[in-house]
Design a protein around this motif. Sequence first.
Motif, PDB file in Angstrom:
ATOM      1  N   ALA A  79       0.865  -1.188   0.000  1.00 47.08           N
ATOM      2  CA  ALA A  79       0.000   0.000   0.000  1.00 47.08           C
ATOM      3  C   ALA A  79       0.896   1.231   0.000  1.00 47.08           C
ATOM      4  CB  ALA A  79      -0.899   0.003   1.228  1.00 47.08           C
ATOM      5  N   GLN A  80       0.537   2.203  -0.838  1.00 48.29           N
ATOM      6  CA  GLN A  80       1.334   3.424  -0.923  1.00 48.29           C
ATOM      7  C   GLN A  80       0.659   4.611  -0.248  1.00 48.29           C
ATOM      8  OE1 GLN A  80       1.919   3.121  -5.327  1.00 48.29           O
ATOM      9  NE2 GLN A  80       4.088   3.184  -4.794  1.00 48.29           N
ATOM     10  N   THR A  81      -0.486   4.338   0.378  1.00 50.40           N
ATOM     11  CA  THR A  81      -1.175   5.355   1.161  1.00 50.40           C
ATOM     12  C   THR A  81      -1.952   4.666   2.264  1.00 50.40           C
ATOM     13  OG1 THR A  81      -2.622   7.303   1.038  1.00 50.40           O
ATOM     14  CG2 THR A  81      -3.278   5.379  -0.249  1.00 50.40           C
ATOM     15  N   LEU A 164      -1.894  12.753  -6.360  1.00 53.87           N
ATOM     16  CA  LEU A 164      -1.106  11.525  -6.280  1.00 53.87           C
ATOM     17  C   LEU A 164      -1.641  10.608  -5.192  1.00 53.87           C
ATOM     18  CD1 LEU A 164       1.347   9.824  -7.106  1.00 53.87           C
ATOM     19  CD2 LEU A 164       2.724  11.169  -5.505  1.00 53.87           C
ATOM     20  N   ASP A 165      -2.021  11.167  -4.059  1.00 53.74           N
ATOM     21  CA  ASP A 165      -2.553  10.373  -2.953  1.00 53.74           C
ATOM     22  C   ASP A 165      -3.851   9.687  -3.366  1.00 53.74           C
ATOM     23  OD1 ASP A 165      -2.301   9.400  -0.317  1.00 53.74           O
ATOM     24  OD2 ASP A 165      -3.806  10.837   0.375  1.00 53.74           O
ATOM     25  N   ARG A 167      -4.652   8.818  -6.467  1.00 53.36           N
ATOM     26  CA  ARG A 167      -4.297   7.725  -7.388  1.00 53.36           C
ATOM     27  C   ARG A 167      -3.788   6.508  -6.621  1.00 53.36           C
ATOM     28  NH1 ARG A 167      -2.074  12.056 -10.498  1.00 53.36           N
ATOM     29  NH2 ARG A 167       0.050  11.518  -9.820  1.00 53.36           N
ATOM     30  N   ARG A 168      -3.119   6.747  -5.522  1.00 55.24           N
ATOM     31  CA  ARG A 168      -2.544   5.638  -4.752  1.00 55.24           C
ATOM     32  C   ARG A 168      -3.577   4.854  -3.954  1.00 55.24           C
ATOM     33  NH1 ARG A 168       3.120   8.462  -2.540  1.00 55.24           N
ATOM     34  NH2 ARG A 168       4.318   8.039  -4.467  1.00 55.24           N
ATOM     35  N   THR A 169      -4.813   5.329  -3.914  1.00 56.26           N
ATOM     36  CA  THR A 169      -5.865   4.519  -3.278  1.00 56.26           C
ATOM     37  C   THR A 169      -6.199   3.297  -4.134  1.00 56.26           C
ATOM     38  OG1 THR A 169      -7.612   5.859  -4.301  1.00 56.26           O
ATOM     39  CG2 THR A 169      -6.864   6.509  -2.092  1.00 56.26           C
ATOM     40  N   GLN A 170      -5.716   3.276  -5.347  1.00 55.11           N
ATOM     41  CA  GLN A 170      -5.862   2.103  -6.208  1.00 55.11           C
ATOM     42  C   GLN A 170      -4.557   1.316  -6.182  1.00 55.11           C
ATOM     43  OE1 GLN A 170      -6.956   3.627 -10.075  1.00 55.11           O
ATOM     44  NE2 GLN A 170      -9.133   3.754  -9.512  1.00 55.11           N
ATOM     45  N   VAL A 171      -4.633   0.085  -5.698  1.00 57.45           N
ATOM     46  CA  VAL A 171      -3.458  -0.793  -5.660  1.00 57.45           C
ATOM     47  C   VAL A 171      -3.382  -1.499  -7.007  1.00 57.45           C
ATOM     48  CG1 VAL A 171      -2.303  -2.697  -4.475  1.00 57.45           C
ATOM     49  CG2 VAL A 171      -3.746  -1.102  -3.179  1.00 57.45           C
ATOM     50  N   ILE A 192       1.111   2.773   5.129  1.00 58.31           N
ATOM     51  CA  ILE A 192       2.029   2.859   3.995  1.00 58.31           C
ATOM     52  C   ILE A 192       3.111   1.775   4.128  1.00 58.31           C
ATOM     53  CG2 ILE A 192       3.745   4.307   2.850  1.00 58.31           C
ATOM     54  CD1 ILE A 192       2.110   6.727   3.655  1.00 58.31           C
TER      55      ILE A 192
END
Length: 357
Positions: A79-81, A164-165, A167-171, A192
């Motif tokens: 996960a990036q967020t 960007l945040d 977009r990062r809700t999509q893995v 994260i």
Amino acid sequence: MKKSVLAALVLMLAVGIWIGSGFLSEPGPAQSEQSTPAASGGSVQPPSVQVATLKAGSVAQVLHLMGVTAPKRQVHVPAQTKGTIVALTAATGALVDEGQLLARIDIGDRKARLRGAEALLAQRQAEYQAAAQLSKKNLQSATELTRTQTLLDSAKASLEAIRLDIRRTQVLAPFAGVVEQRFVQVGDYLDIGHSAFRLLDLSKLKVQGQISERDVSRVRLGMPAELTFVDGQHLQGEVTFISRASDSATRTFLIEVTADNPDLSISAGMTAKIRLNLGDRRGHRLSPAVLTLDDEGRVGVKIIDGSATVRFVPVELIADSPEGMWLGGLPEIVELITVGHEFVSTGQRVTVSRGVQ
């Protein structure tokens, strides 16, 4: 009286002469024993052996190794967020494409923050434009113009950060592959860096094996390799890695063979036999029965030279086949002792009967 004594003396003298003549005419035991070896020594023949004249031939020098398959690449998709998982779109074992959605994290207040960032950017743009107009008329200092420019740049960066945040809700899948493991469920909260999936790329396989220090110098990058698996499948590949440091425990070197796996029929972790063709080499095909050991424990064969004297020659294994063993280290043409080698010693003269092979 004198006549009888005289007769007795004559009789004793005759007996003595007879006995003496027996010792002189027949050889004693010691003399017989000494003459027997001399007589028999002239009739001893050298031991007899059978010899075949062999000519070397060309044989493919093949190296066989055992290895285990590994994927071309594998990754834990993180996960990036931060947020709660609200949807899972890829099941375990699914084939996915690069960029395909695997899971969705709750967007939360991110849309509201996006609108706030957009409004702030619009304000900063208006402030900068006004400051620029005043600066042209010399009604605004250069310092004030720089300050409004800085605020505008900061607003742009804030807007890009929230986008960007979102977009990062999509893995997303970083590459095409197979979903090997899924570590989350709907409703799990992710921070994260928390791993959500394990993804394997099996479009190419790496087969890792260990090669001895004796053979590692004969292997080259790009060398063709054939892979055989326990289920009978075959793949063609090439050597793509050779370790420069040996294993401290086994003194062997790691090598990798990479091969295409177009239909993904071969999985990671399977046992594979690696076959490397090291090129042709001159050698002799012999039966294992002719092999012997010398006093130093070296494996070799016994041959004869031009004077019919036995010589020991060490050999090395090139290849093994159902028809016999291909051995190196012998002259191009050699006279090999095929029968009787176990009864003769190096340096011994022999009687030979020759055959041609």
